[in-house]
Design an enzyme around this catalytic site. Structure first.
Site, PDB file in Angstrom:
ATOM      1  N   GLU A 182       0.849  -1.190   0.000  1.00  7.27           N
ATOM      2  CA  GLU A 182       0.000   0.000   0.000  1.00  7.27           C
ATOM      3  C   GLU A 182       0.889   1.246   0.000  1.00  7.27           C
ATOM      4  O   GLU A 182       1.474   1.588   1.019  1.00  7.27           O
ATOM      5  CB  GLU A 182      -0.900  -0.011   1.237  1.00  7.27           C
ATOM      6  CG  GLU A 182      -1.837  -1.203   1.274  1.00  7.27           C
ATOM      7  CD  GLU A 182      -2.332  -1.547   2.687  1.00  7.27           C
ATOM      8  OE1 GLU A 182      -2.163  -0.727   3.598  1.00  7.27           O
ATOM      9  OE2 GLU A 182      -2.884  -2.642   2.849  1.00  7.27           O
TER      10      GLU A 182
ATOM     11  N   PHE B   7       2.495  -1.653   9.148  1.00 12.83           N
ATOM     12  CA  PHE B   7       2.650  -1.765  10.597  1.00 12.83           C
ATOM     13  C   PHE B   7       2.274  -3.174  11.058  1.00 12.83           C
ATOM     14  O   PHE B   7       1.296  -3.760  10.566  1.00 12.83           O
ATOM     15  CB  PHE B   7       1.785  -0.722  11.313  1.00 12.83           C
ATOM     16  CG  PHE B   7       2.285   0.689  11.121  1.00 12.83           C
ATOM     17  CD1 PHE B   7       3.214   1.241  11.999  1.00 12.83           C
ATOM     18  CD2 PHE B   7       1.865   1.457  10.046  1.00 12.83           C
ATOM     19  CE1 PHE B   7       3.698   2.534  11.819  1.00 12.83           C
ATOM     20  CE2 PHE B   7       2.348   2.749   9.851  1.00 12.83           C
ATOM     21  CZ  PHE B   7       3.258   3.289  10.736  1.00 12.83           C
ATOM     22  N   ALA B   8       3.014  -3.664  12.031  1.00 11.55           N
ATOM     23  CA  ALA B   8       2.875  -5.066  12.434  1.00 11.55           C
ATOM     24  C   ALA B   8       1.434  -5.487  12.744  1.00 11.55           C
ATOM     25  O   ALA B   8       1.038  -6.590  12.364  1.00 11.55           O
ATOM     26  CB  ALA B   8       3.804  -5.368  13.617  1.00 11.55           C
TER      27      ALA B   8
ATOM     28  N   HIS C 203      -1.195   0.221  15.770  1.00 10.51           N
ATOM     29  CA  HIS C 203      -0.029   0.397  14.893  1.00 10.51           C
ATOM     30  C   HIS C 203       1.243  -0.145  15.546  1.00 10.51           C
ATOM     31  O   HIS C 203       2.235  -0.374  14.857  1.00 10.51           O
ATOM     32  CB  HIS C 203       0.223   1.871  14.575  1.00 10.51           C
ATOM     33  CG  HIS C 203      -0.663   2.442  13.517  1.00 10.51           C
ATOM     34  ND1 HIS C 203      -2.002   2.667  13.711  1.00 10.51           N
ATOM     35  CD2 HIS C 203      -0.408   2.837  12.245  1.00 10.51           C
ATOM     36  CE1 HIS C 203      -2.534   3.197  12.606  1.00 10.51           C
ATOM     37  NE2 HIS C 203      -1.598   3.292  11.701  1.00 10.51           N
TER      38      HIS C 203
ATOM     39  N   LEU D   4      -5.781  -1.637  -0.779  1.00  9.49           N
ATOM     40  CA  LEU D   4      -5.643  -1.706   0.677  1.00  9.49           C
ATOM     41  C   LEU D   4      -6.216  -3.051   1.140  1.00  9.49           C
ATOM     42  O   LEU D   4      -7.395  -3.155   1.465  1.00  9.49           O
ATOM     43  CB  LEU D   4      -6.446  -0.540   1.257  1.00  9.49           C
ATOM     44  CG  LEU D   4      -5.860   0.221   2.430  1.00  9.49           C
ATOM     45  CD1 LEU D   4      -6.638   1.501   2.658  1.00  9.49           C
ATOM     46  CD2 LEU D   4      -5.811  -0.628   3.657  1.00  9.49           C
TER      47      LEU D   4
ATOM     48  N   GLU E  76      -4.336  -6.375   2.990  1.00  9.34           N
ATOM     49  CA  GLU E  76      -3.119  -7.081   3.405  1.00  9.34           C
ATOM     50  C   GLU E  76      -3.154  -8.556   3.068  1.00  9.34           C
ATOM     51  O   GLU E  76      -2.123  -9.160   2.766  1.00  9.34           O
ATOM     52  CB  GLU E  76      -2.900  -6.915   4.910  1.00  9.34           C
ATOM     53  CG  GLU E  76      -2.470  -5.521   5.343  1.00  9.34           C
ATOM     54  CD  GLU E  76      -3.595  -4.493   5.305  1.00  9.34           C
ATOM     55  OE1 GLU E  76      -4.778  -4.900   5.192  1.00  9.34           O
ATOM     56  OE2 GLU E  76      -3.301  -3.293   5.361  1.00  9.34           O
TER      57      GLU E  76
HETATM   58  C1  TPP Z   1      -5.417  -2.765   8.034  1.00  7.82           C
HETATM   59  C2  TPP Z   1      -4.748  -1.459   7.811  1.00  7.82           C
HETATM   60  N1  TPP Z   1      -3.980  -1.293   6.737  1.00  7.82           N
HETATM   61  C3  TPP Z   1      -3.358  -0.124   6.502  1.00  7.82           C
HETATM   62  C4  TPP Z   1      -3.494   0.921   7.388  1.00  7.82           C
HETATM   63  C5  TPP Z   1      -2.750   2.227   7.145  1.00  7.82           C
HETATM   64  N2  TPP Z   1      -3.693   3.233   6.730  1.00  7.82           N
HETATM   65  C6  TPP Z   1      -4.283   4.073   7.594  1.00  7.82           C
HETATM   66  S1  TPP Z   1      -5.438   5.031   6.876  1.00  7.82           S
HETATM   67  C7  TPP Z   1      -5.118   4.373   5.362  1.00  7.82           C
HETATM   68  C8  TPP Z   1      -5.883   4.819   4.171  1.00  7.82           C
HETATM   69  C9  TPP Z   1      -7.323   4.541   4.352  1.00  7.82           C
HETATM   70  O1  TPP Z   1      -8.007   4.920   3.195  1.00  7.82           O
HETATM   71  P1  TPP Z   1      -9.565   5.106   3.249  1.00  7.82           P
HETATM   72  O2  TPP Z   1     -10.189   3.869   3.804  1.00  7.82           O
HETATM   73  O3  TPP Z   1     -10.012   5.539   1.924  1.00  7.82           O
HETATM   74  O4  TPP Z   1      -9.798   6.232   4.341  1.00  7.82           O
HETATM   75  P2  TPP Z   1      -9.266   7.733   4.294  1.00  7.82           P
HETATM   76  O5  TPP Z   1      -7.946   7.759   4.955  1.00  7.82           O
HETATM   77  O6  TPP Z   1      -9.229   8.146   2.872  1.00  7.82           O
HETATM   78  O7  TPP Z   1     -10.269   8.493   5.086  1.00  7.82           O
HETATM   79  C10 TPP Z   1      -4.124   3.404   5.441  1.00  7.82           C
HETATM   80  C11 TPP Z   1      -3.605   2.638   4.317  1.00  7.82           C
HETATM   81  C12 TPP Z   1      -4.298   0.702   8.524  1.00  7.82           C
HETATM   82  N3  TPP Z   1      -4.470   1.643   9.448  1.00  7.82           N
HETATM   83  N4  TPP Z   1      -4.925  -0.491   8.697  1.00  7.82           N
END
Ligand code: TPP
Ligand code: TPP
Ligand code: MG
Ligand code: MG
Lengths: 327, 320, 327, 320
Positions: free
Chosen positions: A29, A77-78, A123, A52, A54
């Site tokens: 991602e 993140f783990a 995280h 997105l 995993e």
């Molecule tokens: C399972 C997981 N994967 C990756 C992340 C890292 N991460 C945090 S917000 C985000 C983007 C999320 O996109 P979206 O669902 O469109 O929400 P937005 O941030 O656009 O509001 C990512 C990849 C996470 N928190 N949890």
């Protein structure tokens, strides 16, 4: 030698390995967005952003690894590995054995963890012990930029799935990194400081806490040896045992929670294999059985502190002198 | 053996289905005779397996799951080594380490068989990515059940295969059951094929108990994947004639449903058609049945006579 | 006392708790099909089949538990928990702490594992240690039908998420089960046999292996105490330590793989807290660092055997006599 | 405070959006001033938050994610306790243990906030199951992003909510970005709403930068969920005006896209409409802005003056 951050050292390893072997590719991602240098050098087929998700990132890595590619995936993140456990554990870790050796899984899964960014327990969760427990996987968690580079190169060249954990607290800390190859074999611990009175065993960020503690201990007349495990699986049992056979005392330190952590394994190993040399109880200083708090002072208190290590080591030395053998 | 790609006549298709049926019936017989590992048989689903696999080429790869005997046999796997694997013998395709639930045969392109429902879906895009990046014309066929379609990884797999343009032919064998639960309890519609639309993936539902229809649909779908290098979802509408696994239990199955589907048995249907079209006689059919049974008896003999692996080998080969 | 299988004892506990508390409900893949008695007694709202999707089964349990229900979910076989790790670990285990105590998660997740059915490593993987390592969860793994019933009742009444593992090898073995309440508190080990010369510590199926070994050891003049942990988290440290302080020797036995397993935790605990009482190395007999094989003879060899336990215990006794204290 | 359910006039809607904007701008200012925890701001998405939350009732429950400030403030959360939480202070809603990414406020019905993308989707059906089984009229609103829609748990959540008839109003804020990846790279279509169809769930896409349209659509959707006790998917088409998180970085964003969306700023749009309709004067708008800023300054003062939790409390309250 060049100075660079841990993060840049990983990136350099990726760069060198992708240049060396066209089967190496990387995805995750934001990988293509964030690793601009890799993208520029190796193009959008080998450096990819993913949806997105995993599970399918890890599953795709496993499927690709078994059929000719050598993927590196960034799972960020783990705790997000929780969405990829089936693919990592049930597929990548087991299908070689289960198929009678028909497949191998040369892949690397990268993830950050540990305190320092106040991001909280979704995280920051040091769950490296899970992957040590699961068969078929290797686990790396370096403490210096040089090791990060050398171990990443070795991880990419390994024929087995490797979990590569980056301690958040170290990611942007600079350090010396040798030019060129400087690959570090998986499964070799490093003796960071030699000593005779007590062995401090750790990995990742808390190696530095141990080194600080050893400094203080030296001032107070206690000679501490500091072992950096570097690879958690395979574990360098020989280096651990040799040291404890010399010092007779062990303090094991990590930020991960205590119960069934890597420290438990190291303590169990010593208590079985170096028992006769032990002159004092084996002590673990670890994170508590709690989620990592976001609040900065709590987050700092979560990880073992140098003062605690000093106190524990001194206590062991004292107790040895006082205790009478019971038989 | 029935090497993939050489099956094309209606009699070939029948012979391939009979071989699968005979294999599964042997498993049932083993169970009746005494303790034997639990096995998920594919009785009733032979047309889906043979129809799809007969449409593939040697360079194609197949991922399958716990209900894999049809796919393996249609691809030309040796029933002796399969049975040996089921029985945990060292001559099995996986040295007895897999057992019945996850038999891979890499030399035939049947790779990474997994019994984690959804496992095949999680691995297929990566296999296809290798194909896409390392060259070659092959496509990747991923067999999965209607139950697997309910796992989140279905969504992730199809979405990734679409955005990355991966040559995966997804084949859903919708056999109406998901272990002990009818699909009516787990999805609002009857079909899985429409679930491909959100990802921009074309799909088709075919009568999965008519081997000729399946073969035709699979040839069409495979050709599209080959040409477009994009995924396709083919749904075979079929039925699991026996319980989820041996030993057999269908106490929870509606007898009317079972009866209706038994009347659509894929082997009986093709045989009736062959007889009606005058393409063979009852006696010739008998010979085909006997030949299938004979081959499987021989395989069972081989498997039963095979040794168990040596327990000292228990923990070898975990790491490469 | 009634004779019933482990499986039936669990079912009876479910029955009694659902009758006692209308907030208790159960769901999973095939739950309503397979638990006909429950369905008949409590109806289709409280006994449900689900789609085949472990993540949402566990997530729904967590969401329901936090808002007033007390769900029990059947996730079938332990490796399938890999699809539910986020919901169990990141949500159910952490969101109480992370929210500053605003929520609690009274739920039970049931799964089978262990050798005996030749089903291979994707159905048989003893990963209970993962949940001991993760904060906020409790872990139960009984060895008898009576305990299965009593611990299931306690698990359902607990305010925290409990992982309840059923050892496949025990599931259809009958045993005595007391009538009525007979709830067994979480966190209490059982001393299955008293002894003075060595402590055998185990849980689930291998408790019976230890008892068989203790029998043989008695014939050979070694008095073995056998501890059945029953609850792996919270661990009954007091019972373990009291026994080892008495015997001075510990053999830890489980089918789960060795590295970072529950045995490592128990060994580490003893080596820290009962070191002065130890008269010999702490020995672990566990499954190897390998996926569980399907083939019956290999599967049997995967789990520790009574003969190995006897040999290890005797070796400890012998070594104690021979070894001279080093200080 | 703007207690949920009392917002209904256009000026109320504006005030609620201004409060959110002022809150997020304070976060930005904190970052400019020195080290501060990373925060995902909702600048640009105020209309989605206010429009949906204003359509809810007190007994409804909300699940949200890492980008939650708008939802919380629209629901009436105290910005002081929110900022205190962001800053890890003991007066925060979660005693500083959550930090910015997972602020729950149970007393307002904002439950089980999770920063695991997809976490909210995994938990929402269970919250709705409690509603369904324990009685009460409330519905459950689940905010999630376009990125979250790519996680497998999206599929599992919607499917279960549908087959179990759970009263969940799924609200996808499609803000075009998924951290550092544009949604064009992760899905073949532009919209998430059509992804509801396979589950037999009705859906609607609304202009997420028009608070009045959002409110109207949300009233409609919530009414349908209330009446049918079945899920519904509402997609708010909107934009993340700042980087994924503070400290701010938009180097990877197409400037033309950004510019086009900045021109559709939800606050400016409503203000222009109010002025055009003669519902208020520029001076009155100024007063509303000033009031929002004042309230947030006060909140910031409270948060900054609040103590950190005691480190000895580190491992308490893990178990109930
Ligand atoms: C399972 C997981 N994967 C990756 C992340 C890292 N991460 C945090 S917000 C985000 C983007 C999320 O996109 P979206 O669902 O469109 O929400 P937005 O941030 O656009 O509001 C990512 C990849 C996470 N928190 N949890
Ligand atoms: C992740 C996971 N969950 C549950 C199971 C248990 N299980 C094995 S097969 C099966 C039913 C699968 O249904 P479907 O996908 O329709 O395939 P079919 O058995 O009908 O061929 C179940 C629930 C499993 N093996 N893996
Ligand atoms: Mg099925
Ligand atoms: Mg987004």
């Amino acid at each position: 030698m060049t100075q660079m951050t841990f993060h840049d050292a990983v990136d350099q390893a990726l760069h060198e390995e992708m240049a060396r072997d066209s089967r190496v590719l990387m995805f995750g991602e934001g990988t293509a967005t964030k690793r601009k240098g890799l993208l520029k050098s190796f193009g959008s087929a080998r450096v990819r952003n993913t949806p997105l998700a995993e599970g399918i990132i890890a599953g795709t890595a496993a499927g690709a690894a078994a059929t000719g590619l050598r993927p590196v995936v960034d799972l960020l993140f783990a705790p997000f590995l929780c969405f990829a456990m089936d693919e990592l554990v049930n597929s990548a870790g087991k299908l070689r054995y289960m198929s009678g050796g028909q497949f191998s899984f040369p892949m690397v899964a990268l993830a950050m963890t540990g305190g320092g960014w106040s991001v909280g327990a979704q995280h920051n969760h040091n769950l490296e012990a899970w992957f040590v427990h699961a068969p078929g996987l290797k686990v790396v968690m370096p403490s210096t930029p040089a090791d990060a580079k050398g171990l990443m190169k070795a991880a990419i060249r390994d024929e087995n799935p490797v979990l590569f954990f980056v301690d958040i607290g170290l990611a942007f800390t600079p350090g010396e990194v040798p030019e060129g190859e400087a690959t570090i074999p998986l499964g070799q611990a490093a003796v960071r400081r030699e000593g005779t009175g007590v062995t401090l065993i750790s990995y990742a960020k808390t190696v530095h806490t141990c080194l600080a503690a050893a400094e203080t201990l030296a001032e107070q007349g206690v000679s501490a040896e500091v072992i950096d495990l570097r690879t958690l699986k395979p574990l360098d049992e020989a280096t651990i045992l040799a040291s404890v056979r010399k010092t007779g005392r062990a303090v094991i330190v990590h930020e991960a929670s205590r119960l069934c952590g890597v420290g438990a394994e190291v303590a169990a190993l010593i208590s079985e294999q170096a028992f006769e040399a032990l002159r004092a109880p084996i002590v673990r200083l670890t994170g508590p059985d709690a989620p990592a708090p976001a609040s900065y002072p709590l987050e700092q208190a979560f990880a073992p502190q140098a003062a605690g290590i000093v106190a524990a080591a001194k206590d062991l030395v004292t107790r040895t002198l006082e205790a009478a053998p019971i038989w | 053996m029935t090497p993939s790609g050489t099956v094309s006549t209606r009699l070939d298709l029948l012979a391939a289905m009979l071989r699968i049926r005979a294999y599964e019936e042997k498993i049932v017989a083993f169970h009746a005779a005494g303790p034997f590992p639990n096995v998920c048989t594919s009785v009733g689903q032979e047309a889906a397996a043979v129809g799809v696999v007969s449409a593939l080429r040697a360079e194609d790869q197949i991922l399958t799951n716990h209900r894999s005997a049809g796919h393996l046999l249609a691809r030309g796997a040796d029933p002796g080594r399969m049975l040996a694997e089921v029985m945990g013998r060292s001559t099995g395709y996986c040295q007895g380490r897999s057992g019945t639930l996850h038999i891979s045969v890499k030399e035939l392109g049947v790779v990474l068989t997994s019994t984690i429902v959804g496992g095949e879906l999680s691995l297929a895009p990566g296999v296809a990515l290798s194909r896409a990046m390392l060259g070659g014309e092959g496509i990747v066929v991923c067999f999965f059940g209607d139950g697997a379609a309910c796992e989140g990884i279905f969504h992730e797999s199809l979405n990734l295969a679409s955005v990355w343009n991966l040559p995966v032919l997804y084949v859903c064998e919708n056999n109406q059951w998901q272990a002990f639960v009818h699909r009516k309890e787990t999805m609002v519609g009857d079909h899985v094929a429409p679930w491909a639309a959100p990802y921009g993936i074309d799909s088709l539902t075919v009568d999965g108990n008519d081997v000729e229809s399946v073969r035709k649909a699979a040839l069409h779908a495979a050709a599209q994947v080959r040409e477009t290098r994009r995924p396709f979802l083919l749904e075979a509408w079929t039925y699991r004639q026996r319980g989820h696994m041996e030993p057999h239990d269908q106490s929870y199955v509606d007898p009317a449903e079972l009866e209706a589907w038994m009347a659509k048995d894929p082997i009986a249907r093709l045989e009736a058609r062959l007889l009606a079209d005058g393409e063979c006689t009852t006696a010739e059919l008998e010979t085909l049945h006997a030949e299938a049974r004979r081959a499987i008896e021989e395989a069972a003999g081989f498997a039963s006579a095979s040794p168990y692996p040596d327990p000292s080998d228990l923990a070898t080969g975990v790491y490469a």
